[in-house]
Design an enzyme around this catalytic site. Structure first.
Site, PDB file in Angstrom:
ATOM      1  N   HIS A  46       9.171  -7.992   0.683  1.00 27.99           N
ATOM      2  CA  HIS A  46       9.029  -6.549   0.498  1.00 27.99           C
ATOM      3  C   HIS A  46      10.354  -5.844   0.817  1.00 27.99           C
ATOM      4  O   HIS A  46      11.101  -6.283   1.693  1.00 27.99           O
ATOM      5  CB  HIS A  46       7.923  -6.036   1.426  1.00 27.99           C
ATOM      6  N   PHE A  48       6.073   2.932  -4.627  1.00 22.15           N
ATOM      7  CA  PHE A  48       7.466   3.124  -4.215  1.00 22.15           C
ATOM      8  C   PHE A  48       8.062   4.467  -4.609  1.00 22.15           C
ATOM      9  O   PHE A  48       9.153   4.811  -4.197  1.00 22.15           O
ATOM     10  CB  PHE A  48       8.368   1.983  -4.727  1.00 22.15           C
ATOM     11  N   TYR A  94       2.937   4.844   0.679  1.00 20.62           N
ATOM     12  CA  TYR A  94       3.595   5.467   1.818  1.00 20.62           C
ATOM     13  C   TYR A  94       2.562   6.264   2.618  1.00 20.62           C
ATOM     14  O   TYR A  94       1.678   6.906   2.043  1.00 20.62           O
ATOM     15  CB  TYR A  94       4.686   6.430   1.345  1.00 20.62           C
ATOM     16  N   ASP A 109       0.849  -1.184   0.000  1.00 17.14           N
ATOM     17  CA  ASP A 109       0.000   0.000   0.000  1.00 17.14           C
ATOM     18  C   ASP A 109       0.890   1.241   0.000  1.00 17.14           C
ATOM     19  O   ASP A 109       2.104   1.134   0.169  1.00 17.14           O
ATOM     20  CB  ASP A 109      -1.002  -0.014   1.166  1.00 17.14           C
TER      21      ASP A 109
END
Length: 224
Positions: free
Chosen positions: A186, A78, A67, A65
Site C-alpha cells: 500500500h 485515493f 480516507y 478503505d
C-alpha cells in the site's frame, strides 16, 4: 439503501445487493450513518461505478478503505476534492508517478480524470467511521467487492488490476490469467518503502495498454 449508478453497472450491483451479506451490510450502514460520522457521504458510496462504466474499465486500481479524515473521502479510492490537501498516501502515489514517468504530477488530488479514462478507483471496503481506519471491515463490503472483481474477471476484454496493500492483493485469487495483475504494498507511509516505491505501476499499465492496442492513460492531466 438503493444502488443507482445509471450505467451498465446497475444490473451487476443490483444483483450483488440481493445477497444476504449485503442486506446485513445495509442494516449496519443505516445504523452507522445515523449514529456516527461516516465517510464518504452516503450519496458517494458508489461514485467509482458512476464515473467508470463496466464496459469502459481498462484498469482497476484497488486499495483498502476510504480516507477517514474530514472532507477527504469522495467515493474514488485515493482521490480527494480539488480544494483538499493531499493525504499521505496520495502524496506517495504522486511521488511514484513522478519518479516513474518524469512528467510532473496532477495539479490537485482529484483523480476523476483517471476514472473518466477507464480507471476504476475502488477500495475493498467502501466506507469508514471518522478517524477510525478499517472500522467497517468484516461487515459485508468484502463480499460485495469480491462480486465486483468476479464481474470484472468475467469480461472477455483484458483488464489490468493494480492491487495495493494486502486486502487488495488477496483479491488476486478471483482473477484469471487472461487479465493482468500489478501488485505492490500500500502507498501509505507505513508500507510504501516496502516495495511501493520503485514499483513503476503507471508505466507498466501504459505498456500493457499499448500492447493491447488501447489508448494509454494520461496520468498527469493538467499538471501544475
Amino acid at each position: 439503501m438503493s444502488i443507482e449508478v445509471q450505467n451498465d453497472w446497475q444490473a451487476i450491483l443490483t444483483s450483488l445487493s440481493e445477497r444476504p451479506s449485503y442486506q446485513q451490510l445495509r442494516r449496519f450502514l443505516a445504523h452507522e450513518y445515523q449514529t456516527e460520522v461516516v465517510y464518504p457521504s452516503m450519496d458517494r458510496l458508489f461514485r467509482a461505478f458512476q464515473l467508470t462504466s463496466y464496459k469502459d474499465v481498462k484498469v482497476c486500481i484497488l486499495g483498502q478503505d476510504p480516507y477517514h479524515g474530514e472532507g477527504q473521502a469522495n467515493g474514488l479510492a485515493f482521490s480527494v476534492a480539488k480544494d483538499q490537501a493531499l493525504p499521505p498516501s496520495l502524496k506517495n502515489i504522486y511521488k511514484e508517478l513522478e519518479d516513474d514517468l518524469h512528467q510532473g504530477v496532477p495539479k490537485d488530488g482529484d483523480l476523476s480524470h483517471w476514472a473518466k479514462q477507464g480507471v476504476l478507483l475502488l477500495n475493498t471496503v467502501l466506507s469508514v467511521r471518522a478517524q477510525k481506519a478499517h472500522s467497517h471491515r468484516q461487515q459485508g463490503w468484502e463480499e460485495f467487492t469480491d462480486g465486483v472483481i468476479c464481474a470484472l474477471n468475467a469480461r472477455i476484454e483484458p483488464i489490468i488490476f493494480v492491487l495495493w496493500g494486502n486486502p487488495a492483493r488477496a483479491k488476486k485469487k478471483l482473477i484469471d490469467g487472461h487479465h493482468y495483475i500489478i501488485e505492490a504494498p500500500h502507498p501509505s507511509p507505513l508500507s510504501a518503502h516496502r516495495g511501493f516505491f520503485g514499483s513503476k505501476p503507471f508505466s507498466k499499465v501504459n505498456a500493457i495498454l499499448k500492447e493491447l492496442g488501447e489508448e494509454p492513460i494520461d496520468w498527469v492531466g493538467g499538471k501544475s
